[in-house]
Design an enzyme around this catalytic site. Structure first.
Site, PDB file in Angstrom:
ATOM      1  N   TYR A  73     -11.946  61.958 -13.907  1.00 15.58           N
ATOM      2  CA  TYR A  73     -10.831  62.849 -14.230  1.00 15.58           C
ATOM      3  C   TYR A  73     -11.070  63.595 -15.544  1.00 15.58           C
ATOM      4  O   TYR A  73     -10.539  64.688 -15.746  1.00 15.58           O
ATOM      5  CB  TYR A  73      -9.523  62.060 -14.359  1.00 15.58           C
ATOM      6  CG  TYR A  73      -8.765  61.897 -13.065  1.00 15.58           C
ATOM      7  CD1 TYR A  73      -9.342  61.252 -11.982  1.00 15.58           C
ATOM      8  CD2 TYR A  73      -7.466  62.379 -12.931  1.00 15.58           C
ATOM      9  CE1 TYR A  73      -8.643  61.084 -10.802  1.00 15.58           C
ATOM     10  CE2 TYR A  73      -6.758  62.213 -11.752  1.00 15.58           C
ATOM     11  CZ  TYR A  73      -7.350  61.576 -10.695  1.00 15.58           C
ATOM     12  OH  TYR A  73      -6.652  61.411  -9.535  1.00 15.58           O
ATOM     13  N   LYS A  88     -17.875  50.826  -7.154  1.00 15.86           N
ATOM     14  CA  LYS A  88     -18.989  51.039  -6.233  1.00 15.86           C
ATOM     15  C   LYS A  88     -20.277  50.753  -6.996  1.00 15.86           C
ATOM     16  O   LYS A  88     -21.101  51.647  -7.250  1.00 15.86           O
ATOM     17  CB  LYS A  88     -18.973  52.478  -5.692  1.00 15.86           C
ATOM     18  CG  LYS A  88     -17.872  52.747  -4.667  1.00 15.86           C
ATOM     19  CD  LYS A  88     -18.199  52.213  -3.275  1.00 15.86           C
ATOM     20  CE  LYS A  88     -19.257  53.046  -2.608  1.00 15.86           C
ATOM     21  NZ  LYS A  88     -19.582  52.500  -1.246  1.00 15.86           N
ATOM     22  N   ASP A 124     -14.593  50.796  -1.216  1.00 16.92           N
ATOM     23  CA  ASP A 124     -14.365  51.146   0.197  1.00 16.92           C
ATOM     24  C   ASP A 124     -13.925  49.917   0.987  1.00 16.92           C
ATOM     25  O   ASP A 124     -12.999  49.971   1.805  1.00 16.92           O
ATOM     26  CB  ASP A 124     -15.607  51.809   0.822  1.00 16.92           C
ATOM     27  CG  ASP A 124     -16.876  50.988   0.684  1.00 16.92           C
ATOM     28  OD1 ASP A 124     -16.931  50.079  -0.189  1.00 16.92           O
ATOM     29  OD2 ASP A 124     -17.834  51.244   1.435  1.00 16.92           O
ATOM     30  N   ASP A 173      -6.444  56.032  -7.987  1.00 17.66           N
ATOM     31  CA  ASP A 173      -5.583  57.077  -7.422  1.00 17.66           C
ATOM     32  C   ASP A 173      -5.465  56.882  -5.911  1.00 17.66           C
ATOM     33  O   ASP A 173      -4.375  56.888  -5.343  1.00 17.66           O
ATOM     34  CB  ASP A 173      -6.186  58.451  -7.755  1.00 17.66           C
ATOM     35  CG  ASP A 173      -5.338  59.595  -7.231  1.00 17.66           C
ATOM     36  OD1 ASP A 173      -4.108  59.535  -7.371  1.00 17.66           O
ATOM     37  OD2 ASP A 173      -5.921  60.549  -6.676  1.00 17.66           O
ATOM     38  N   ASP A 198      -2.245  54.979  -3.592  1.00 23.87           N
ATOM     39  CA  ASP A 198      -1.520  55.671  -2.519  1.00 23.87           C
ATOM     40  C   ASP A 198      -1.537  54.825  -1.247  1.00 23.87           C
ATOM     41  O   ASP A 198      -0.537  54.713  -0.539  1.00 23.87           O
ATOM     42  CB  ASP A 198      -2.157  57.040  -2.203  1.00 23.87           C
ATOM     43  CG  ASP A 198      -1.439  58.193  -2.898  1.00 23.87           C
ATOM     44  OD1 ASP A 198      -0.870  57.968  -3.973  1.00 23.87           O
ATOM     45  OD2 ASP A 198      -1.460  59.312  -2.357  1.00 23.87           O
TER      46      ASP A 198
END
Ligand code: IPM
Ligand code: MG
Length: 368
Positions: A142, A193, A226, A250, A254
């Site tokens: 970001y 990751k 993931d 983020d 959600d």
């Protein structure tokens, strides 16, 4: 009792409607408890572009620095699609997070018993769900440099961003996650990751090191982000606290929010160093499609205010009362459109605020 200094930033879309209901709760607390508030309201995001020409004005930032807590509605909307990328509404929120060094974003995903059927997952998978995502909020892709879009000539362009984390950025958010886990089920799952990204490898190493040094009483596991996304759908109850970076946080937050089926219910807190103001906002966005229609659910923003009482204003007692009142309203079968179910009564944004006030009054009468 000293006065709590609040800055209210309603923002865009449904933000002003839901913030009006927070004001009702503030008013009720002032009349019925020993708490007193000074609430200063100003523009953020698109509303600020319209008022000041920028999504976060210097004077508003200054007021936020001097506040005890900041309560935000939501930012963004199609009206500002055409503005310069650097002054888009979201840039105001990102600047606020960065300037106040709000590095730890707490996003609880809780399934209220009365709303268990609102989830798209089977009730037995989500009943009683209570997980907390701790998202790093001021680092990573970001904010990483270099970033930009460059012209390569011959009709080709290249867009690029940089994912970067330092030891101290990882450790400070990790510490928040471990500390919070100790007050919950004492389990932390760290998601990155590390199999693909050096920043993820460093993340895993630093979290492991911090755990060994200071938090080895907490159960720590690691997951690729993931897989974490998949496990959240397969068996969300395996999680207690998930700590992860800005971008994965983020996305995963959600997803976790939607497990509850009621995005309109979920609050969040963004915290910096102890003693600095926290920022409290609903997890949902500005929902321009329903703005101004009295359909929005104000509970996420009201519950965000409750989090402010708990984490920034040292009034966990008042936070408890608001959270209980929210449960009471739901048990009465009162619902805004987003969580409407068979046999319940659909009410408007402001009726929901009124219902909460009644529930607070009722609970006070019963306690007396
Ligand atoms: C969030 C939002 C923001 C983010 C946007 C509005 C900049 O999606 O708070 O999750 O990406 O952080
Ligand atoms: Mg988001």
């Amino acid at each position: 009792m000293s006065m709590h200094k609040l800055v209210l930033l309603p923002g865009d879309g449904i933000g002003p409607e839901v913030m009006a209901e927070v004001r009702k709760i503030i008013g009720w607390l002032e009349q019925n408890t020993d708490a007193s508030f000074g609430a200063w309201e100003d523009a953020l995001g698109g509303a600020s572009i319209d008022k000041y020409g920028v999504p976060l004005a210097d004077e508003v930032l200054e007021a936020c620095r001097n506040a005890d807590a900041i309560i935000m509605g939501s930012v963004g909307g199609p009206k500002w699609d055409g503005v310069d990328y650097n002054i888009r509404p979201e840039a105001g929120l990102l600047k606020l997070r960065k300037e106040l060094d709000l590095f730890a974003n707490l996003r609880p995903a809780i399934v209220f018993d009365a709303l268990v059927d609102a989830s798209t997952l089977k009730p037995e998978i989500v009943k009683g769900l209570d997980i907390l995502i701790v998202r790093e909020l001021t680092g990573g892709v970001y904010f990483g440099e270099p970033r930009g879009i460059e012209d390569l000539g011959n009709g080709e362009r290249r867009g690029f961003n940089t994912q970067t984390y330092t030891t101290s950025e990882i450790r400070r958010v990790g510490a928040v996650a471990f500390e919070l886990a100790r007050k919950r089920q004492n389990r932390v799952c760290s998601a990155e990751k590390a199999n693909v990204m050096e920043s993820g490898k460093l993340w895993r190493e630093e979290i492991t090191k911090l755990h060994g040094e200071k938090y080895d009483d907490v159960e720590l596991s690691h997951m690729y982000a993931d897989n974490c996304a998949m496990q959240l759908l397969r068996n969300p109850q395996q999680f207690d606290v998930i700590v992860t970076d800005n971008l994965f946080g983020d996305i995963l937050s959600d997803e976790a929010a939607m497990l509850t089926g009621s995005l309109g219910m979920l609050p969040s807190a963004s915290l910096g160093k102890p003693g600095t103001p926290g920022l409290y906002e609903p997890v949902h966005g500005s929902a321009p499609d329903i703005a101004g229609q009295g359909k929005a659910n104000p509970l996420a923003t009201i519950l965000s205010f409750a989090m402010a009482l708990r984490y920034s204003l040292n009034r966990g007692d008042l936070a408890d009362r608001i959270e209980t009142a929210a449960q009471d309203v739901l048990s009465q079968g009162l619902r805004t459109a987003d969580i409407m179910a068979d046999g319940c009564k659909e009410i408007s944004t402001s009726e929901m605020g009124d219902a909460l006030v009644s529930a607070l009054t009722q609970a006070m009468a019963e306690a007396a």
